[in-house]
Design a protein around this motif. Structure first.
Motif, PDB file in Angstrom:
ATOM      1  N   GLY A  36     -21.084  -3.154 -19.966  1.00  0.00           N
ATOM      2  CA  GLY A  36     -19.986  -3.729 -19.183  1.00  0.00           C
ATOM      3  C   GLY A  36     -18.861  -4.235 -20.069  1.00  0.00           C
ATOM      4  N   ALA A  37     -17.631  -3.744 -19.809  1.00  0.00           N
ATOM      5  CA  ALA A  37     -16.465  -4.147 -20.601  1.00  0.00           C
ATOM      6  C   ALA A  37     -15.532  -5.037 -19.793  1.00  0.00           C
ATOM      7  CB  ALA A  37     -15.722  -2.925 -21.138  1.00  0.00           C
ATOM      8  N   GLY A  38     -16.065  -6.203 -19.377  1.00  0.00           N
ATOM      9  CA  GLY A  38     -15.234  -7.271 -18.817  1.00  0.00           C
ATOM     10  C   GLY A  38     -15.130  -8.371 -19.867  1.00  0.00           C
ATOM     11  N   LEU A  58     -20.985  -0.161 -23.619  1.00  0.00           N
ATOM     12  CA  LEU A  58     -20.990   0.970 -22.692  1.00  0.00           C
ATOM     13  C   LEU A  58     -20.408   0.488 -21.369  1.00  0.00           C
ATOM     14  CD1 LEU A  58     -24.562   2.397 -23.407  1.00  0.00           C
ATOM     15  CD2 LEU A  58     -22.367   3.222 -24.313  1.00  0.00           C
ATOM     16  N   GLU A  59     -19.315   1.096 -20.940  1.00  0.00           N
ATOM     17  CA  GLU A  59     -18.638   0.692 -19.703  1.00  0.00           C
ATOM     18  C   GLU A  59     -18.651   1.871 -18.726  1.00  0.00           C
ATOM     19  OE1 GLU A  59     -17.137  -1.821 -17.895  1.00  0.00           O
ATOM     20  OE2 GLU A  59     -16.648  -0.214 -16.493  1.00  0.00           O
ATOM     21  N   ALA A  60     -19.069   1.590 -17.485  1.00  0.00           N
ATOM     22  CA  ALA A  60     -19.190   2.658 -16.495  1.00  0.00           C
ATOM     23  C   ALA A  60     -17.843   3.313 -16.194  1.00  0.00           C
ATOM     24  CB  ALA A  60     -19.773   2.093 -15.205  1.00  0.00           C
ATOM     25  N   GLY A  66     -14.009  -4.135 -13.653  1.00  0.00           N
ATOM     26  CA  GLY A  66     -14.649  -5.046 -12.694  1.00  0.00           C
ATOM     27  C   GLY A  66     -13.757  -6.225 -12.374  1.00  0.00           C
ATOM     28  N   ASN A  71      -8.690 -10.167 -11.143  1.00  0.00           N
ATOM     29  CA  ASN A  71      -8.723 -11.539 -10.621  1.00  0.00           C
ATOM     30  C   ASN A  71      -7.337 -12.180 -10.588  1.00  0.00           C
ATOM     31  OD1 ASN A  71      -8.328 -13.089 -13.214  1.00  0.00           O
ATOM     32  ND2 ASN A  71     -10.088 -11.824 -13.760  1.00  0.00           N
ATOM     33  N   ALA A 242     -23.749  -7.297 -19.158  1.00  0.00           N
ATOM     34  CA  ALA A 242     -22.555  -8.067 -18.785  1.00  0.00           C
ATOM     35  C   ALA A 242     -21.892  -7.423 -17.570  1.00  0.00           C
ATOM     36  CB  ALA A 242     -21.597  -8.132 -19.973  1.00  0.00           C
ATOM     37  N   THR A 243     -22.708  -7.137 -16.558  1.00  0.00           N
ATOM     38  CA  THR A 243     -22.204  -6.412 -15.382  1.00  0.00           C
ATOM     39  C   THR A 243     -21.942  -7.328 -14.191  1.00  0.00           C
ATOM     40  OG1 THR A 243     -24.511  -5.914 -14.867  1.00  0.00           O
ATOM     41  CG2 THR A 243     -23.261  -4.216 -16.009  1.00  0.00           C
ATOM     42  N   TYR A 246     -20.805  -6.730 -10.519  1.00  0.00           N
ATOM     43  CA  TYR A 246     -20.756  -5.261 -10.431  1.00  0.00           C
ATOM     44  C   TYR A 246     -22.088  -4.627 -10.863  1.00  0.00           C
ATOM     45  CZ  TYR A 246     -15.880  -5.519  -9.163  1.00  0.00           C
ATOM     46  OH  TYR A 246     -14.716  -5.769  -8.469  1.00  0.00           O
ATOM     47  N   SER A 264     -12.802 -10.698  -2.837  1.00  0.00           N
ATOM     48  CA  SER A 264     -11.655 -11.604  -2.839  1.00  0.00           C
ATOM     49  C   SER A 264     -10.413 -10.730  -2.889  1.00  0.00           C
ATOM     50  CB  SER A 264     -11.704 -12.531  -4.050  1.00  0.00           C
ATOM     51  OG  SER A 264     -10.471 -13.220  -4.183  1.00  0.00           O
ATOM     52  N   GLN A 266      -6.427 -10.042  -3.406  1.00  0.00           N
ATOM     53  CA  GLN A 266      -5.351 -10.560  -4.248  1.00  0.00           C
ATOM     54  C   GLN A 266      -4.050  -9.877  -3.846  1.00  0.00           C
ATOM     55  OE1 GLN A 266      -6.020 -12.914  -6.978  1.00  0.00           O
ATOM     56  NE2 GLN A 266      -7.848 -13.045  -5.715  1.00  0.00           N
ATOM     57  N   GLY A 348     -11.335  -7.459  -5.415  1.00  0.00           N
ATOM     58  CA  GLY A 348     -12.429  -7.313  -6.372  1.00  0.00           C
ATOM     59  C   GLY A 348     -13.619  -8.125  -5.895  1.00  0.00           C
ATOM     60  N   CYS A 373     -20.552 -16.210 -11.237  1.00  0.00           N
ATOM     61  CA  CYS A 373     -19.382 -17.002 -11.630  1.00  0.00           C
ATOM     62  C   CYS A 373     -18.906 -17.891 -10.493  1.00  0.00           C
ATOM     63  CB  CYS A 373     -18.238 -16.082 -12.066  1.00  0.00           C
ATOM     64  SG  CYS A 373     -17.396 -15.250 -10.712  1.00  0.00           S
ATOM     65  N   VAL A 378     -13.128 -16.455 -15.564  1.00  0.00           N
ATOM     66  CA  VAL A 378     -12.189 -16.030 -16.617  1.00  0.00           C
ATOM     67  C   VAL A 378     -12.544 -16.753 -17.909  1.00  0.00           C
ATOM     68  CG1 VAL A 378      -9.775 -16.038 -17.352  1.00  0.00           C
ATOM     69  CG2 VAL A 378     -10.355 -15.451 -14.978  1.00  0.00           C
TER      70      VAL A 378
HETATM   71  C1  FAD Z   1     -10.368 -11.001  -6.928  1.00  0.00           C
HETATM   72  C2  FAD Z   1     -10.963 -11.977  -7.896  1.00  0.00           C
HETATM   73  C3  FAD Z   1     -10.261 -13.129  -8.239  1.00  0.00           C
HETATM   74  C4  FAD Z   1     -10.791 -14.017  -9.180  1.00  0.00           C
HETATM   75  N1  FAD Z   1     -10.007 -15.044  -9.634  1.00  0.00           N
HETATM   76  C5  FAD Z   1     -10.461 -15.814 -10.660  1.00  0.00           C
HETATM   77  C6  FAD Z   1      -9.617 -16.772 -11.249  1.00  0.00           C
HETATM   78  O1  FAD Z   1      -8.424 -16.894 -10.933  1.00  0.00           O
HETATM   79  N2  FAD Z   1     -10.140 -17.570 -12.210  1.00  0.00           N
HETATM   80  C7  FAD Z   1     -11.434 -17.441 -12.641  1.00  0.00           C
HETATM   81  O2  FAD Z   1     -11.867 -18.191 -13.517  1.00  0.00           O
HETATM   82  N3  FAD Z   1     -12.234 -16.478 -12.134  1.00  0.00           N
HETATM   83  C8  FAD Z   1     -11.774 -15.642 -11.183  1.00  0.00           C
HETATM   84  N4  FAD Z   1     -12.553 -14.640 -10.712  1.00  0.00           N
HETATM   85  C9  FAD Z   1     -13.875 -14.411 -11.351  1.00  0.00           C
HETATM   86  C10 FAD Z   1     -13.736 -13.670 -12.677  1.00  0.00           C
HETATM   87  O3  FAD Z   1     -12.799 -12.635 -12.559  1.00  0.00           O
HETATM   88  C11 FAD Z   1     -15.105 -13.082 -13.088  1.00  0.00           C
HETATM   89  O4  FAD Z   1     -16.075 -14.096 -13.082  1.00  0.00           O
HETATM   90  C12 FAD Z   1     -15.089 -12.477 -14.478  1.00  0.00           C
HETATM   91  O5  FAD Z   1     -14.041 -11.544 -14.598  1.00  0.00           O
HETATM   92  C13 FAD Z   1     -16.427 -11.809 -14.760  1.00  0.00           C
HETATM   93  O6  FAD Z   1     -16.326 -11.107 -15.967  1.00  0.00           O
HETATM   94  P1  FAD Z   1     -17.550 -10.250 -16.453  1.00  0.00           P
HETATM   95  O7  FAD Z   1     -17.179  -9.632 -17.735  1.00  0.00           O
HETATM   96  O8  FAD Z   1     -18.787 -11.087 -16.487  1.00  0.00           O
HETATM   97  O9  FAD Z   1     -17.783  -9.153 -15.325  1.00  0.00           O
HETATM   98  P2  FAD Z   1     -16.802  -7.969 -14.856  1.00  0.00           P
HETATM   99  O10 FAD Z   1     -15.431  -8.174 -15.292  1.00  0.00           O
HETATM  100  O11 FAD Z   1     -17.039  -7.759 -13.397  1.00  0.00           O
HETATM  101  O12 FAD Z   1     -17.330  -6.728 -15.677  1.00  0.00           O
HETATM  102  C14 FAD Z   1     -18.504  -6.026 -15.360  1.00  0.00           C
HETATM  103  C15 FAD Z   1     -18.318  -4.604 -15.866  1.00  0.00           C
HETATM  104  O13 FAD Z   1     -19.587  -3.947 -15.864  1.00  0.00           O
HETATM  105  C16 FAD Z   1     -19.343  -2.579 -15.574  1.00  0.00           C
HETATM  106  N5  FAD Z   1     -20.614  -1.989 -15.167  1.00  0.00           N
HETATM  107  C17 FAD Z   1     -21.313  -2.215 -14.041  1.00  0.00           C
HETATM  108  N6  FAD Z   1     -22.449  -1.475 -14.050  1.00  0.00           N
HETATM  109  C18 FAD Z   1     -22.462  -0.767 -15.209  1.00  0.00           C
HETATM  110  C19 FAD Z   1     -23.354   0.167 -15.778  1.00  0.00           C
HETATM  111  N7  FAD Z   1     -24.475   0.530 -15.154  1.00  0.00           N
HETATM  112  N8  FAD Z   1     -23.053   0.708 -16.974  1.00  0.00           N
HETATM  113  C20 FAD Z   1     -21.919   0.340 -17.646  1.00  0.00           C
HETATM  114  N9  FAD Z   1     -21.034  -0.549 -17.126  1.00  0.00           N
HETATM  115  C21 FAD Z   1     -21.290  -1.101 -15.928  1.00  0.00           C
HETATM  116  C22 FAD Z   1     -18.282  -2.619 -14.492  1.00  0.00           C
HETATM  117  O14 FAD Z   1     -17.604  -1.386 -14.367  1.00  0.00           O
HETATM  118  C23 FAD Z   1     -17.397  -3.753 -14.987  1.00  0.00           C
HETATM  119  O15 FAD Z   1     -16.304  -3.285 -15.758  1.00  0.00           O
HETATM  120  C24 FAD Z   1     -12.073 -13.770  -9.741  1.00  0.00           C
HETATM  121  C25 FAD Z   1     -12.785 -12.632  -9.374  1.00  0.00           C
HETATM  122  C26 FAD Z   1     -12.233 -11.734  -8.467  1.00  0.00           C
HETATM  123  C27 FAD Z   1     -12.991 -10.513  -8.113  1.00  0.00           C
END
Ligand code: FAD
Length: 435
Positions: A36-38, A58-60, A66, A71, A242-243, A246, A264, A266, A348, A373, A378
């Motif tokens: 996961g590339a978040g 590795l990012e899907a 994601g 956000n 780190a998915t 998602y 949510s 936006q 998202g 989360c 963020v």
């Molecule tokens: C619309 C919206 C508004 C938000 N607003 C805020 C805000 O203003 N402030 C705040 O603090 N938080 C906010 N959040 C929450 C915040 O965006 C998330 O908590 C944070 O981005 C999570 O990051 P992450 O890297 O953990 O996950 P993500 O960014 O969701 O990344 C997960 C990644 O894993 C990948 N993945 C999934 N399965 C696989 C697989 N099998 N193989 C490879 N890759 C895979 C996905 O494609 C994705 O890119 C918001 C969320 C949303 C959806």
């Protein structure tokens, strides 16, 4: 989870382009595999590479595909529902008790500054403004929430203060709210810009990132772990999943059942005139109020108001959210006039948990993950990415700044999650209208 391209959004239209990446092809090996590339995965990859540890992400789909690329970009150093004392009290003795709870609270306290520091240190183009985050009270009774938060965060050294009704009116540009509180370290960013900048920094530091590489299976190998994608195989000593919201059901047994993905929506207005722009959030704050069905606002660097909301059911979502939020914006900021246009609408998945807490897991020896989360990921995702990286780099789990569970908090009736989301939004609206 889908492998579609990034949906259109304000951030997709305005963030600098991502670094060039390719799918995994054939056999590869690394110390730490990150799925996961978040923010979580990329902050982990950057930390590992900077500490000389080989790491492959590795990012899907795409970088920031994601929640990280979709956000509202509010950088908020606290949780939406649980306060510091609750967070500390909830850590059982066997997970480190009070001391671990306080370490976790300190991590959250410093998480916004970590984001802005990374942006500065790596020259990331993310429209970063660290001018404070405010939480106004939507009813006089909710000033108690502000008082509690200021007392608890202030006791722990966070730069927080109470805001009178007049002060909120000045900072927000409306008398809609009844006062509130502020944390000076919060702010706003272009979230996709931040994700892409983190990816670039991680690549520059020596990590490898493969996009369009969905992990289909994670299995124990002869020495370590084996991750399978459609085009290749990656062997690693340790894995960070780190998915988050998602997470697909097949990735790791029951991990997807620990989190409810809630949509949510936006939206970004057209560029507002200078006069109107100067009358709303004139000092550049990010704002999210005390409602459960949150009112939230911030500007981007071109003068678009970026806001949104939730819907109980997704049918006909685009027209319904447009109508709902147009009425809301006009009510909260009457100076915006009658003709409010939204140029971008997207959505998202936020990762919700029943206890409204984030949970960090050791899924098996050498395999770490976090989910939940609850709308505040963020700053927290970035900070937890670093903690998971430290543990993968050999820091004992008892020393990282988060309690690490081995038993998954699976959600009873997870298959009925859509009903759960609708019920929660309905309940939030009911509560929001009451003292
Ligand atoms: C619309 C919206 C508004 C938000 N607003 C805020 C805000 O203003 N402030 C705040 O603090 N938080 C906010 N959040 C929450 C915040 O965006 C998330 O908590 C944070 O981005 C999570 O990051 P992450 O890297 O953990 O996950 P993500 O960014 O969701 O990344 C997960 C990644 O894993 C990948 N993945 C999934 N399965 C696989 C697989 N099998 N193989 C490879 N890759 C895979 C996905 O494609 C994705 O890119 C918001 C969320 C949303 C959806």
């Amino acid at each position: 989870m889908t492998t579609d391209a990034m949906p259109p959004s304000l951030w997709a239209a305005s963030a600098p382009p991502p670094p060039a990446t390719q799918p995994l092809a054939g056999e590869a090996q690394t110390d730490v595999a990150v799925v996961g590339a978040g923010f979580t995965g990329l902050a982990a990859a950057l930390y590992l590479a900077e500490h000389g540890i080989a790491c492959t992400v590795l990012e899907a789909a795409e970088i920031g595909f994601g929640a990280s690329g979709r956000n509202n970009g509010q950088v908020i150093p606290n949780m939406s529902r649980v306060d510091p004392d609750d967070i500390v009290a909830a850590v059982p003795a066997e997970l480190g008790g009070r001391e671990k709870g306080e370490a976790f609270v300190s991590l959250i306290r410093d998480s916004a500054s970590l984001v802005f520091d990374l942006i500065r240190r790596h020259g990331i183009q993310a429209e970063a403004v660290q001018n404070g985050w405010i939480q106004p009270a939507h009813r006089p009774s909710r000033m108690k929430v502000a008082e509690r938060r200021v007392e608890q965060w202030g006791r722990r050294g966070a730069p927080v203060r109470m805001l009178s009704r007049d002060e909120v009116a000045t900072l927000a540009g409306t008398d809609h709210w009844h006062g509130g509180w502020e944390n000076k370290t919060g702010g706003r960013i272009n979230p996709l810009g931040f994700a892409r900048g983190l990816a670039r920094a991680a690549l520059d530091a020596g990590s490898v990132i493969h996009t369009r590489s969905p992990v289909q299976n994670i299995a124990r190998g002869a020495a370590g772990w084996v991750l399978q994608t459609p085009g290749g195989t990656l062997r690693a000593q340790r894995v960070i999943i780190a998915t988050n919201a998602y997470t697909a059901p097949g990735l790791w047994p029951k991990l997807a059942r620990t989190v409810v993905p809630a949509r949510s929506y936006q939206m970004a207005t057209s560029v507002l005139s200078d006069n109107i722009r100067k009358s709303i959030l004139p000092q550049g704050h990010a704002l999210s109020d005390t409602r459960g069905d949150l009112y939230f606002y911030r500007f981007d660097e071109n003068g678009r108001l970026v806001t949104g909301g939730g819907l109980m059911v997704p049918f006909g979502w685009e027209g319904r959210i447009r109508d709902r939020i147009t009425e809301r914006v006009k009510r909260v900021f009457p100076q915006i006039g009658e003709d409010v246009k939204f140029d971008y609408i997207w959505w998202g998945h936020i990762g919700g948990t029943v206890d409204k807490r984030p949970h960090v897991y050791e899924l098996a020896p050498g395999v770490l993950a976090w989910t939940g989360c609850n709308g505040r990921g963020v700053a927290l995702g970035t900070a937890l990415g670093q903690e998971l990286a430290k543990a993968s780099a050999g820091v004992p789990l008892r020393e990282i700044a988060a309690p690490v569970e081995t038993r998954l908090n699976t959600i009873l009736g997870h298959e009925f999650k859509a009903l759960g989301v609708a019920w929660t939004i309905g309940k939030n609206r009911w509560n929001d209208a009451r003292d």
